[in-house]
Design a protein around this motif. Structure first.
Motif, PDB file in Angstrom:
ATOM      1  N   LEU A 108      -9.659  -4.237 -12.324  1.00  0.00           N
ATOM      2  CA  LEU A 108      -9.081  -3.461 -11.224  1.00  0.00           C
ATOM      3  C   LEU A 108      -8.516  -4.428 -10.195  1.00  0.00           C
TER       4      LEU A 108
ATOM      5  N   PHE B 189      -4.163   0.819  -6.133  1.00  0.00           N
ATOM      6  CA  PHE B 189      -4.926   0.067  -7.124  1.00  0.00           C
ATOM      7  C   PHE B 189      -4.204   0.127  -8.459  1.00  0.00           C
TER       8      PHE B 189
ATOM      9  N   THR C 170     -10.240   4.881 -13.864  1.00  0.00           N
ATOM     10  CA  THR C 170     -10.012   5.836 -12.777  1.00  0.00           C
ATOM     11  C   THR C 170     -11.008   6.987 -12.853  1.00  0.00           C
TER      12      THR C 170
ATOM     13  N   ARG D 218     -11.145   2.732   0.225  1.00  0.00           N
ATOM     14  CA  ARG D 218     -10.963   1.457  -0.481  1.00  0.00           C
ATOM     15  C   ARG D 218     -12.272   0.670  -0.495  1.00  0.00           C
TER      16      ARG D 218
ATOM     17  N   TYR E 158     -13.201  -6.487 -10.608  1.00  0.00           N
ATOM     18  CA  TYR E 158     -12.072  -6.232  -9.707  1.00  0.00           C
ATOM     19  C   TYR E 158     -11.640  -7.520  -9.026  1.00  0.00           C
TER      20      TYR E 158
ATOM     21  N   GLU F 279      -9.337  -8.630  -5.399  1.00  0.00           N
ATOM     22  CA  GLU F 279      -8.498  -8.361  -4.240  1.00  0.00           C
ATOM     23  C   GLU F 279      -7.408  -9.426  -4.267  1.00  0.00           C
TER      24      GLU F 279
ATOM     25  N   THR G 271      -6.343  -4.752  -6.326  1.00  0.00           N
ATOM     26  CA  THR G 271      -5.817  -4.140  -5.106  1.00  0.00           C
ATOM     27  C   THR G 271      -5.454  -5.245  -4.140  1.00  0.00           C
TER      28      THR G 271
ATOM     29  N   ASN H  90      -4.249   3.356   0.026  1.00  0.00           N
ATOM     30  CA  ASN H  90      -4.276   2.053  -0.629  1.00  0.00           C
ATOM     31  C   ASN H  90      -3.926   2.229  -2.095  1.00  0.00           C
TER      32      ASN H  90
ATOM     33  N   GLU I  55       0.846  -1.198   0.000  1.00  0.00           N
ATOM     34  CA  GLU I  55       0.000   0.000   0.000  1.00  0.00           C
ATOM     35  C   GLU I  55       0.878   1.244   0.000  1.00  0.00           C
TER      36      GLU I  55
END
Length: 281
Positions: free
Chosen positions: A192, A185, A266, A207, A221, A223, A194, A183, A178
């Protein structure tokens, strides 16, 4: 902004003093939160207060206030100080006690302080994007706790500032974790990515809002852990935090990210985030 909260009561700032043996001062033994205020209203206040209690529980500090009581007093402080756009900073320490490394007895009350500050939205940076600097993550292994122990973060942020960068993007070996206060991305293809919410990062409130937006608007996305190489070759990079919102990163070290301008995903997330703010009323 002359009024603050001290141990649950709204008082003049000039009336407050912190003991030199407060454990926040001597050990960084405490937890904190920063809540954004837009148009005089607290943004994601419940999520921030919940995380404050979670952090306190993880370090065995008992908060002697009900959550609803704490929120109400924060809202009163914003109104009394006529804050329109800014932040509330609040922190709890383990209290005052003669210096020793072990915890004081359980009857020592925590010290609770909160104050407001005007802080504009960083619109120029949101529009144009910012630079980031890669830095090895040297912090402890409980970054999920929003503690007062921020020396590792501060050293990273200072290196970034000295390099003319907005944020330090930290990594453990090849794994991006991070930012020093955010955070991180990336966008690979149309996905996306993260870092997952493990002990190696703080699960940021912004986040969480971004991931909620993705779910509600069919933005793909993951994680998932990604690498320094993934970041340097990403289609888009941005960082998020309470004060940075959805902040495009258009250069990392000497490498221009994609076209060197904020990317379409974004931009889309910035618009959805703005709608979340407008929904405050």
């Amino acid at each position: 902004m002359g009024k603050i909260i001290f141990n649950g009561k709204i008082v003049d700032r000039s009336e407050v003093s912190i003991d030199i043996e407060d454990r926040g001062y001597q050990f960084g033994d405490g937890v904190y939160e920063v809540i954004r205020v837009y148009n005089g209203k607290l943004f994601t206040k419940i999520e921030h207060v919940n995380r404050l209690y979670e952090s306190a529980e993880k370090v065995a500090i008992t908060i002697p206030y009900e959550k609803a009581e704490l929120v109400q007093t924060l809202e009163e402080l914003v109104a009394i100080n006529n804050l329109v756009t800014g932040i509330i900073y609040l922190q709890l320490t383990r209290g005052n006690f003669p210096r020793q490394h072990g915890f004081p007895s359980s009857d020592v009350p925590p010290t609770y302080v909160a104050y407001t500050r005007e802080m504009p939205i960083p619109q120029a940076s949101l529009d144009k994007g910012v630079r980031g600097l890669l830095i090895e993550d040297i912090r402890w292994l409980r970054c999920d706790i929003k503690s007062l122990n921020l020396l590792g973060n501060i050293l990273a942020k200072q290196k970034a500032a000295e390099a003319g960068c907005y944020e330090a993007i930290q990594h453990r070996g090849e794994e991006i974790t991070e930012g020093s206060s955010s955070n991180v991305f990336i966008v690979k293809g149309n996905c996306l990515m993260t870092h997952p919410a493990t002990n190696l990062i703080l699960n940021g409130i912004t986040r969480r809002v971004i991931l909620k937006i993705c779910k509600e608007n069919d933005i793909t996305y993951k994680e998932e852990v990604f690498t320094v190489n993934d970041l340097m070759n990403a289609n888009e990079v941005f960082v998020s935090s309470t004060t940075s919102e959805v902040m495009p990163v258009v250069q990392v070290n000497d490498k221009i990210i994609a076209s060197g301008t904020p990317g379409p995903i974004t931009r889309k997330l910035q618009q959805f985030f703005k709608q979340e703010i407008e929904n405050l009323g």
